[in-house]
Design a protein around this motif. Structure first.
Motif, PDB file in Angstrom:
ATOM      1  N   MET A  16      10.558  -6.190   1.501  1.00  0.00           N
ATOM      2  CA  MET A  16       9.469  -6.825   0.755  1.00  0.00           C
ATOM      3  C   MET A  16       8.102  -6.641   1.429  1.00  0.00           C
ATOM      4  N   LEU A  17       8.052  -5.919   2.559  1.00  0.00           N
ATOM      5  CA  LEU A  17       6.753  -5.629   3.172  1.00  0.00           C
ATOM      6  C   LEU A  17       5.909  -4.813   2.194  1.00  0.00           C
ATOM      7  N   PRO A  18       4.609  -5.075   2.124  1.00  0.00           N
ATOM      8  CA  PRO A  18       3.754  -4.364   1.156  1.00  0.00           C
ATOM      9  C   PRO A  18       3.383  -2.951   1.618  1.00  0.00           C
ATOM     10  N   ILE A  19       4.411  -2.140   1.837  1.00  0.00           N
ATOM     11  CA  ILE A  19       4.225  -0.758   2.283  1.00  0.00           C
ATOM     12  C   ILE A  19       4.973   0.151   1.314  1.00  0.00           C
ATOM     13  N   LEU A  20       4.270   1.136   0.785  1.00  0.00           N
ATOM     14  CA  LEU A  20       4.967   2.142  -0.024  1.00  0.00           C
ATOM     15  C   LEU A  20       5.792   3.002   0.914  1.00  0.00           C
ATOM     16  N   PRO A  21       6.973   3.357   0.648  1.00  0.00           N
ATOM     17  CA  PRO A  21       7.771   3.337  -0.569  1.00  0.00           C
ATOM     18  C   PRO A  21       8.698   2.130  -0.704  1.00  0.00           C
ATOM     19  N   LEU A  22       8.533   1.103   0.110  1.00  0.00           N
ATOM     20  CA  LEU A  22       9.381  -0.082   0.015  1.00  0.00           C
ATOM     21  C   LEU A  22       9.127  -0.824  -1.296  1.00  0.00           C
ATOM     22  N   LEU A  32      -1.623  -4.734  -8.470  1.00  0.00           N
ATOM     23  CA  LEU A  32      -3.003  -4.260  -8.346  1.00  0.00           C
ATOM     24  C   LEU A  32      -3.403  -3.367  -9.517  1.00  0.00           C
ATOM     25  N   VAL A  33      -2.496  -2.527  -9.977  1.00  0.00           N
ATOM     26  CA  VAL A  33      -2.801  -1.664 -11.126  1.00  0.00           C
ATOM     27  C   VAL A  33      -3.062  -2.512 -12.364  1.00  0.00           C
ATOM     28  N   SER A  34      -2.286  -3.575 -12.551  1.00  0.00           N
ATOM     29  CA  SER A  34      -2.510  -4.417 -13.724  1.00  0.00           C
ATOM     30  C   SER A  34      -3.825  -5.190 -13.633  1.00  0.00           C
ATOM     31  N   LYS A  35      -4.277  -5.499 -12.419  1.00  0.00           N
ATOM     32  CA  LYS A  35      -5.520  -6.257 -12.236  1.00  0.00           C
ATOM     33  C   LYS A  35      -6.760  -5.367 -12.146  1.00  0.00           C
ATOM     34  N   MET A  36      -6.636  -4.186 -11.506  1.00  0.00           N
ATOM     35  CA  MET A  36      -7.802  -3.354 -11.199  1.00  0.00           C
ATOM     36  C   MET A  36      -7.853  -2.050 -11.981  1.00  0.00           C
ATOM     37  N   GLY A  37      -6.764  -1.663 -12.588  1.00  0.00           N
ATOM     38  CA  GLY A  37      -6.714  -0.362 -13.235  1.00  0.00           C
ATOM     39  C   GLY A  37      -5.937   0.617 -12.372  1.00  0.00           C
ATOM     40  N   LEU A  38      -5.585   1.748 -12.965  1.00  0.00           N
ATOM     41  CA  LEU A  38      -4.704   2.708 -12.314  1.00  0.00           C
ATOM     42  C   LEU A  38      -5.305   3.306 -11.048  1.00  0.00           C
ATOM     43  N   VAL A  39      -6.495   3.838 -11.124  1.00  0.00           N
ATOM     44  CA  VAL A  39      -7.084   4.552  -9.985  1.00  0.00           C
ATOM     45  C   VAL A  39      -7.359   3.602  -8.828  1.00  0.00           C
ATOM     46  N   ARG A  40      -8.055   2.505  -9.081  1.00  0.00           N
ATOM     47  CA  ARG A  40      -8.390   1.569  -8.004  1.00  0.00           C
ATOM     48  C   ARG A  40      -7.152   0.880  -7.452  1.00  0.00           C
ATOM     49  N   GLY A  41      -6.210   0.519  -8.320  1.00  0.00           N
ATOM     50  CA  GLY A  41      -4.991  -0.145  -7.874  1.00  0.00           C
ATOM     51  C   GLY A  41      -4.171   0.725  -6.941  1.00  0.00           C
ATOM     52  N   CYS A  42      -4.027   2.004  -7.293  1.00  0.00           N
ATOM     53  CA  CYS A  42      -3.282   2.931  -6.428  1.00  0.00           C
ATOM     54  C   CYS A  42      -4.023   3.171  -5.117  1.00  0.00           C
ATOM     55  N   ARG A  46      -2.472   2.198  -1.419  1.00  0.00           N
ATOM     56  CA  ARG A  46      -2.307   3.181  -0.338  1.00  0.00           C
ATOM     57  C   ARG A  46      -3.012   2.709   0.933  1.00  0.00           C
ATOM     58  N   ARG A  47      -4.191   2.145   0.790  1.00  0.00           N
ATOM     59  CA  ARG A  47      -4.911   1.650   1.970  1.00  0.00           C
ATOM     60  C   ARG A  47      -4.143   0.524   2.657  1.00  0.00           C
ATOM     61  N   LEU A  48      -3.673  -0.435   1.867  1.00  0.00           N
ATOM     62  CA  LEU A  48      -2.907  -1.544   2.445  1.00  0.00           C
ATOM     63  C   LEU A  48      -1.602  -1.051   3.066  1.00  0.00           C
ATOM     64  N   SER A  49      -0.960  -0.091   2.430  1.00  0.00           N
ATOM     65  CA  SER A  49       0.261   0.483   2.994  1.00  0.00           C
ATOM     66  C   SER A  49      -0.018   1.163   4.323  1.00  0.00           C
ATOM     67  N   LEU A  50      -1.131   1.856   4.396  1.00  0.00           N
ATOM     68  CA  LEU A  50      -1.505   2.527   5.642  1.00  0.00           C
ATOM     69  C   LEU A  50      -1.778   1.509   6.751  1.00  0.00           C
ATOM     70  N   ALA A  54       0.446   1.087  10.134  1.00  0.00           N
ATOM     71  CA  ALA A  54      -0.145   1.149  11.470  1.00  0.00           C
ATOM     72  C   ALA A  54       0.231  -0.086  12.287  1.00  0.00           C
ATOM     73  N   LEU A  55       0.215  -1.260  11.654  1.00  0.00           N
ATOM     74  CA  LEU A  55       0.639  -2.475  12.354  1.00  0.00           C
ATOM     75  C   LEU A  55       2.111  -2.390  12.761  1.00  0.00           C
ATOM     76  N   LEU A  56       2.931  -1.829  11.905  1.00  0.00           N
ATOM     77  CA  LEU A  56       4.339  -1.636  12.227  1.00  0.00           C
ATOM     78  C   LEU A  56       4.495  -0.663  13.394  1.00  0.00           C
ATOM     79  N   LEU A  57       3.643   0.352  13.450  1.00  0.00           N
ATOM     80  CA  LEU A  57       3.666   1.296  14.567  1.00  0.00           C
ATOM     81  C   LEU A  57       3.319   0.591  15.879  1.00  0.00           C
TER      82      LEU A  57
END
Length: 179
Positions: A16-22, A32-42, A46-50, A54-57
């Motif tokens: 359940m960690l907010p990291i893609l591909p989990l 986020l896509v439903s709130k911000m739209g496709l481009v901004r949500g994705c 990706r930024r939050l996943s990154l 990094a925190l996991l690293l």
């Protein structure tokens, strides 16, 4: 038995960690896509996943320094960072954006240059989007392994199917779903 219950709970929480591909990353992306739209949500997903990768690293490095032998979190974080680097949906999203703006230009002009593309059934829709030009209208011929045309799609159909399903679906799976 208690060990297995504890292990399953830990795996579920980790998933359940907010990291893609989990799964947590996929849920975050959908929200986020439903709130911000496709481009901004994705983009934000990706930024939050990154950031979380990094925190996991960092956590993995500390775990390895303390335990001297357990580098499991370090390997997982490395995979997560590799996934963030290798999965480039922005390229697909930018092409989709240009393709959508092309429609308004086409409706203004009334005439627009065209281009034909031929893809195998096993090709994923996202791979096709990378090959499309933003300044031409596309007709897509789908062929099987015997090089026989099995279906013809327009550019707008491809965009609609990407929005409805996703860019990872192959033409074979798409045709089975649609037909």
């Amino acid at each position: 038995m208690r060990f297995f219950i504890y292990a399953n709970i830990c795996l579920a929480l980790f998933n359940m960690l907010p990291i893609l591909p989990l799964d947590g990353g996929r849920i975050l992306k959908d929200v986020l896509v439903s709130k911000m739209g496709l481009v901004r949500g994705c983009k934000y997903t990706r930024r939050l996943s990154l950031i979380f990768s990094a925190l996991l690293l960092v956590l993995g490095i500390f775990q390895y320094i303390i335990s001297k032998y357990n580098f499991s979190i370090l390997l997982i974080a490395g995979y997560m960072l590799y996934f963030q680097k290798s999965d480039r949906p922005e390229e697909i999203l930018m092409n989709i954006r240009n393709l959508l703006f092309k429609r308004s230009r086409f409706l203004k002009k009334g005439v627009y240059p065209g281009r034909e593309l031929v893809v195998l059934e096993s090709t994923r829709l996202g791979e096709l989007i990378k090959s499309m030009d933003f300044d031409r209208f596309h007709i897509i011929y789908v062929v099987n392994e015997n090089m026989r045309v099995v279906r013809v799609f327009t550019e707008q159909e491809i965009i609609d199917y990407i929005m409805k399903y996703n860019a990872d679906i192959s033409f074979r799976d798409l045709m089975e779903t649609v037909d």
